[in-house]
Design a protein around this motif. Structure first.
Motif, mmCIF file in Angstrom:
data_model
loop_
_atom_site.group_PDB
_atom_site.id
_atom_site.type_symbol
_atom_site.label_atom_id
_atom_site.label_comp_id
_atom_site.label_asym_id
_atom_site.label_seq_id
_atom_site.Cartn_x
_atom_site.Cartn_y
_atom_site.Cartn_z
ATOM 1 N N ASP A 1 -0.324 2.359 7.525
ATOM 2 C CA ASP A 1 -0.636 1.499 6.970
ATOM 3 C C ASP A 1 0.008 0.204 8.581
ATOM 4 O O ASP A 1 0.280 -1.481 8.199
ATOM 5 C CB ASP A 1 -0.356 0.769 6.269
ATOM 6 C CG ASP A 1 1.445 0.371 5.643
ATOM 7 O OD1 ASP A 1 2.210 1.278 6.223
ATOM 8 O OD2 ASP A 1 1.997 0.263 5.315
ATOM 9 N N GLY B 1 6.439 6.053 2.220
ATOM 10 C CA GLY B 1 4.790 5.769 2.780
ATOM 11 C C GLY B 1 4.621 6.165 3.413
ATOM 12 O O GLY B 1 4.005 6.688 3.816
ATOM 13 N N LYS C 1 0.747 -1.675 0.438
ATOM 14 C CA LYS C 1 -0.189 -0.084 -0.218
ATOM 15 C C LYS C 1 1.224 0.898 0.097
ATOM 16 O O LYS C 1 0.728 2.364 -0.456
ATOM 17 C CB LYS C 1 -1.072 -0.156 0.591
ATOM 18 C CG LYS C 1 -1.983 -0.935 0.949
ATOM 19 C CD LYS C 1 -2.779 -1.032 2.074
ATOM 20 C CE LYS C 1 -4.525 -2.051 2.367
ATOM 21 N NZ LYS C 1 -4.701 -1.608 1.152
ATOM 22 N N GLY C 2 2.006 0.844 0.732
ATOM 23 C CA GLY C 2 2.738 2.685 0.810
ATOM 24 C C GLY C 2 3.515 2.584 -0.908
ATOM 25 O O GLY C 2 3.801 4.013 -0.933
ATOM 26 N N ARG C 3 4.341 1.635 -1.376
ATOM 27 C CA ARG C 3 4.193 2.167 -2.998
ATOM 28 C C ARG C 3 2.908 2.388 -3.702
ATOM 29 O O ARG C 3 3.480 3.292 -4.653
ATOM 30 C CB ARG C 3 4.445 0.407 -3.454
ATOM 31 C CG ARG C 3 5.331 0.174 -3.023
ATOM 32 C CD ARG C 3 6.742 -1.580 -3.897
ATOM 33 N NE ARG C 3 5.642 -2.402 -3.696
ATOM 34 C CZ ARG C 3 5.650 -3.490 -2.936
ATOM 35 N NH1 ARG C 3 6.343 -2.828 -1.798
ATOM 36 N NH2 ARG C 3 4.765 -3.912 -2.822
ATOM 37 N N GLN C 4 1.794 2.107 -3.601
ATOM 38 C CA GLN C 4 0.686 2.491 -4.507
ATOM 39 C C GLN C 4 0.314 4.304 -4.069
ATOM 40 O O GLN C 4 0.649 4.871 -4.619
ATOM 41 C CB GLN C 4 -0.797 2.361 -3.892
ATOM 42 C CG GLN C 4 -0.177 0.393 -4.586
ATOM 43 C CD GLN C 4 -1.752 -0.318 -4.189
ATOM 44 O OE1 GLN C 4 -2.493 0.432 -3.739
ATOM 45 N NE2 GLN C 4 -1.641 -1.501 -3.506
ATOM 46 N N ALA C 5 0.889 3.994 -2.583
ATOM 47 C CA ALA C 5 0.712 5.952 -2.191
ATOM 48 C C ALA C 5 1.581 6.450 -3.217
ATOM 49 O O ALA C 5 1.533 8.091 -2.922
ATOM 50 C CB ALA C 5 0.900 5.513 -0.909
ATOM 51 N N ARG D 1 -7.057 3.429 1.744
ATOM 52 C CA ARG D 1 -6.449 3.265 3.328
ATOM 53 C C ARG D 1 -6.916 5.091 3.688
ATOM 54 O O ARG D 1 -6.206 5.860 3.209
ATOM 55 C CB ARG D 1 -5.183 3.468 3.619
ATOM 56 C CG ARG D 1 -4.390 3.519 5.698
ATOM 57 C CD ARG D 1 -5.251 2.378 6.543
ATOM 58 N NE ARG D 1 -4.675 2.540 7.453
ATOM 59 C CZ ARG D 1 -5.968 3.142 8.914
ATOM 60 N NH1 ARG D 1 -7.124 3.708 7.998
ATOM 61 N NH2 ARG D 1 -5.003 3.038 9.230
ATOM 62 N N TRP E 1 -3.326 8.362 0.311
ATOM 63 C CA TRP E 1 -3.338 7.019 0.355
ATOM 64 C C TRP E 1 -4.445 6.268 0.178
ATOM 65 O O TRP E 1 -4.814 5.573 0.407
ATOM 66 C CB TRP E 1 -3.046 7.611 2.344
ATOM 67 C CG TRP E 1 -1.789 6.797 2.872
ATOM 68 C CD1 TRP E 1 -0.572 7.773 3.163
ATOM 69 C CD2 TRP E 1 -0.964 5.716 2.959
ATOM 70 N NE1 TRP E 1 0.522 6.841 2.873
ATOM 71 C CE2 TRP E 1 0.252 5.927 2.968
ATOM 72 C CE3 TRP E 1 -1.630 4.221 2.972
ATOM 73 C CZ2 TRP E 1 1.411 4.835 3.410
ATOM 74 C CZ3 TRP E 1 -0.529 3.439 2.850
ATOM 75 C CH2 TRP E 1 0.980 3.499 3.593
ATOM 76 N N PHE F 1 0.916 7.077 -6.456
ATOM 77 C CA PHE F 1 0.177 9.013 -6.748
ATOM 78 C C PHE F 1 0.315 9.681 -5.610
ATOM 79 O O PHE F 1 0.027 10.997 -7.087
ATOM 80 C CB PHE F 1 -1.327 8.375 -5.606
ATOM 81 C CG PHE F 1 -2.173 9.473 -5.435
ATOM 82 C CD1 PHE F 1 -3.332 9.051 -6.065
ATOM 83 C CD2 PHE F 1 -2.267 10.458 -5.043
ATOM 84 C CE1 PHE F 1 -4.251 10.327 -7.015
ATOM 85 C CE2 PHE F 1 -3.292 11.389 -5.186
ATOM 86 C CZ PHE F 1 -4.417 11.444 -5.618
ATOM 87 N N ALA G 1 -4.639 3.793 -2.619
ATOM 88 C CA ALA G 1 -3.933 3.093 -1.959
ATOM 89 C C ALA G 1 -4.714 1.574 -0.678
ATOM 90 O O ALA G 1 -5.048 0.814 -0.024
ATOM 91 C CB ALA G 1 -2.654 3.032 -0.767
#
Length: 365
Positions: A364, A316, A251-255, A292, A287, A258, A290
């Motif tokens: 997260d 992240g 999720k950190g990579r997704q955030a 969250r 986030w 973005f 991602a």
């Protein structure tokens, strides 16, 4: 009389809700994050050693602008928090108003049923059922009547109990709606006060900048960059990142993806995208992308999200800045953050130690 006041208040709330203009997560803290070594607070950053009177003047202007924009950032956080609370209170009032309407409809139905029972009794000669039973000479009819009488008595008791409970609920909903309305109005006042403060500080800063020649503005930007560079170099020189080897979560990579995709978009106070952002608007939306949901403001992010030590941070994570938690950036690794700096600047990457770090939070964790 109390019921009439309740009903009147309910109708007032229901009507008022139609006028609402509804606008566009708590964990215990871990070890306190290490403080940075560079005293680079916006109010009094380490001044360089300028060589000319003109440079001294520009350095004084830089410090003054930092102070104005810091005040605007604090007011922006206050505005954003009031706006979030206003949204929640508006939604709560709508829900309560719907409950009030349902309660009023239920009371009307119960009263209609009670009226039907009274009319049935009237058609029976106006005598209560128990009296009518005592007048019958048929034993079987008497026994059958006793059963029906008990059932009817229970139904009447239940009906009146439900009516009383519904009236109590209606009164409670009305009081809650009134309380929420009071809070809503108070937060609207806070919003307006914060908005006025923001505009005043930004206007004062813009007026100062507008009086500068193009070369002076270019030199001013260079002075900002030099001050940030010195602070970053001092922070890195402290060895604070020697143990910060953590890797970003999925999720950190997704955030991060973005947030970095927004680089180049302008800062705008109160903005949450897609064309512009303020600092916490960028981190909260990153986030959210991602999957969250995190608090909207940097101060609430600091207050409610799990904290980690600076030496344990990973890409992240969110770095919260200044003593009042009025700024936030997303850590990218290698001592860098992506953030929305201030009015007049765009979303960019800069050194994580270029401002005074209050602490680090992990959405997260």
């Amino acid at each position: 009389m109390n019921r009439r006041r309740c009903a009147a208040a309910a109708i007032t709330v229901v009507c008022a809700v139609t006028l609402l203009a509804v606008p566009g997560t708590a964990f215990a803290a871990t070890a306190a994050p290490a403080a940075p070594t560079a005293p680079t607070a916006p109010a009094a950053p380490a001044a360089p050693e300028p060589g000319t009177p003109a440079e001294k003047s520009l350095e004084a202007i830089r410090l003054e602008l930092e102070g104005l924009y810091a005040k605007a950032a604090s007011a922006t956080d206050a505005y954003n928090l009031a706006e979030e609370q206003t949204k929640k209170q508006s939604a709560e009032i709508v829900k309560l108003a719907q409950e009030i309407v349902r309660g009023q409809d239920r009371i009307a139905d119960l009263k209609a049923r009670a009226g039907a029972t009274a009319r049935a009794q009237y058609r029976g000669g106006g005598l209560p059922p128990e009296a009518q039973l005592m007048l019958t000479d048929d034993p079987q009819l008497f026994l059958d009547g006793i059963g029906r009488f008990r059932q009817g008595q229970k139904a009447t008791h239940d009906l009146m109990g439900e009516l009383a409970q519904t009236q109590d609920d209606l009164e409670t909903y009305t009081k809650e709606a009134s309380a929420q309305w009071t809070k809503l109005e108070a937060n609207r006042v806070k919003q307006e006060k914060a908005k006025k403060e923001i505009n005043q500080q930004i206007a004062a800063a813009e007026k100062i900048e507008a009086q500068l020649e193009k070369k002076e503005r270019e030199r001013l930007l260079k002075l900002e960059q030099e001050a940030a560079y010195r602070a970053q170099a001092s922070w890195l020189g402290s060895g604070i990142l020697k143990s910060a080897k953590g890797r970003a979560s999925g999720k950190g990579r997704q955030a991060i993806a973005f947030a970095t995709a927004q680089i180049g978009k302008p800062y705008e106070w109160g903005a949450e995208g897609p064309g512009s952002y303020d600092c916490s608007g960028l981190t909260s939306q990153a986030w959210a992308a991602a999957g969250r949901t995190i608090p909207r403001t940097s101060q609430e992010q600091w207050r409610l999200l799990p904290r980690v030590d600076v030496k344990d941070m990973r890409p992240g994570d969110l770095i919260i800045y200044h003593a009042d938690a009025s700024h936030v950036g997303m850590y990218l690794g290698d001592g860098a953050i992506v953030h929305a700096p201030r009015p007049g600047r765009d979303v960019t990457i800069t050194g994580a130690g270029s401002m005074v770090i209050l602490g680090v939070v992990r959405p997260d964790k």
